[in-house]
Design a protein around this motif. Structure first.
Motif, mmCIF file in Angstrom:
data_model
loop_
_atom_site.group_PDB
_atom_site.id
_atom_site.type_symbol
_atom_site.label_atom_id
_atom_site.label_comp_id
_atom_site.label_asym_id
_atom_site.label_seq_id
_atom_site.Cartn_x
_atom_site.Cartn_y
_atom_site.Cartn_z
ATOM 1 N N PRO A 122 0.839 -1.215 0.000
ATOM 2 C CA PRO A 122 0.000 0.000 0.000
ATOM 3 C C PRO A 122 0.865 1.252 0.000
ATOM 4 O O PRO A 122 1.876 1.323 0.701
ATOM 5 C CB PRO A 122 -0.786 -0.132 1.307
ATOM 6 C CG PRO A 122 -0.835 -1.598 1.574
ATOM 7 C CD PRO A 122 0.478 -2.146 1.083
ATOM 8 N N GLY A 123 0.453 2.210 -0.822
ATOM 9 C CA GLY A 123 1.234 3.424 -0.971
ATOM 10 C C GLY A 123 2.297 3.342 -2.032
ATOM 11 O O GLY A 123 2.915 4.355 -2.389
ATOM 12 N N GLY A 124 2.513 2.141 -2.557
ATOM 13 C CA GLY A 124 3.556 1.940 -3.558
ATOM 14 C C GLY A 124 3.096 2.260 -4.969
ATOM 15 O O GLY A 124 1.983 2.734 -5.205
ATOM 16 N N SER A 125 4.004 1.982 -5.911
ATOM 17 C CA SER A 125 3.767 2.286 -7.319
ATOM 18 C C SER A 125 4.033 1.062 -8.173
ATOM 19 O O SER A 125 4.809 0.179 -7.796
ATOM 20 C CB SER A 125 4.678 3.430 -7.778
ATOM 21 O OG SER A 125 4.435 4.608 -7.043
ATOM 22 N N LEU A 126 3.392 1.060 -9.338
ATOM 23 C CA LEU A 126 3.583 -0.039 -10.287
ATOM 24 C C LEU A 126 3.192 0.470 -11.660
ATOM 25 O O LEU A 126 2.277 1.290 -11.800
ATOM 26 C CB LEU A 126 2.704 -1.230 -9.901
ATOM 27 C CG LEU A 126 2.975 -2.563 -10.594
ATOM 28 C CD1 LEU A 126 4.335 -3.110 -10.148
ATOM 29 C CD2 LEU A 126 1.875 -3.570 -10.295
#
Lengths: 107, 117
Positions: free
Chosen positions: B14-18
């Motif tokens: 959660p809060g990450g990027s992809l």
């Protein structure tokens, strides 16, 4: 935001006519399309511009419109037509909108 | 053969990027607008975003606006979706789809994005 409303399920016996409705104010002025999705597969377009059928889609699939409701009709439904069906349109704000989906059971 | 192939899905915190990608083949990519659509397992389809043929016209669903960015590289026949500030409710299969006459027609098989710690 815009909404499209479909019945959650429709059930018919093989050979009967299945009708799936999709309702929403936006449909009074925007074309709708219908997708078929079988388990584990990507959706397939079966009707576009309310009533046009893409090449390769059986003639038993047809679409119609009346006011704010569009209808997908499968005349002489087959067991292989069992699937989830979704209506879709592009709203005035250029956002796409899907109906909630209808599970068609043919048995 | 006309096809769309998604890639890049995976598990992200959660809060990450992809960033997920969609490679197009068998048709003239530059002639078509493109969509991203997602589907939570066991649930319905949700429209995410659309981009016009040269990338100058873009629209997003309210649920992803400000967090997701759609783009395309016409030289590589590839569509992208950059997803930032990911949340648990973004967990879904992400499909790319070609646009024809104001809506999706051809779809890829999808790539699964899971947001979990």
């Amino acid at each position: 935001s815009y909404e499209l409303t479909q019945p959650s399920s429709v059930s018919v016996s093989p050979g009967q006519t299945a009708r799936i409705t999709c309702s929403g104010d936006v449909l009074a002025k925007k074309y709708a399309r219908w997708f078929q999705q079988k388990p584990g597969q990507a959706p397939t377009l079966v009707i576009y511009k309310d009533s046009e059928r893409p090449s390769g889609i059986p003639e038993r699939f047809s679409g119609s419109t009346l006011g704010t409701t569009v209808t997908l009709t499968i005349s002489g439904a087959q067991v292989e037509d069992e699937a989830d069906y979704y209506c879709y349109c592009t709203a005035d704000n250029n956002q796409g909108v899907f109906g909630g989906g209808t599970t068609l059971t043919v048995l | 053969e006309v096809q769309l192939v998604e890639s890049g899905g995976g598990v992200v915190q959660p809060g990450g990027s992809l960033r997920v990608s969609c490679a197009a083949s068998g048709f003239t990519f530059t002639d078509y607008w493109m969509h991203w659509v997602r589907q939570v397992r066991g649930k319905g389809l949700e429209w995410v975003s659309r981009i016009n043929s040269d990338g100058s016209g873009i629209h997003y669903a309210d649920s992803v606006k400000g967090r997701f960015t759609i783009s395309r590289d016409n030289a590589k026949n590839t569509l992208y979706l950059e997803m930032n500030s990911l949340r648990g409710e973004d967990t879904a299969v992400y499909f790319c789809a070609r646009d024809r006459t104001t809506g999706p027609d051809l779809w890829g098989q999808g790539t699964l994005v899971t947001v979990s710690s």
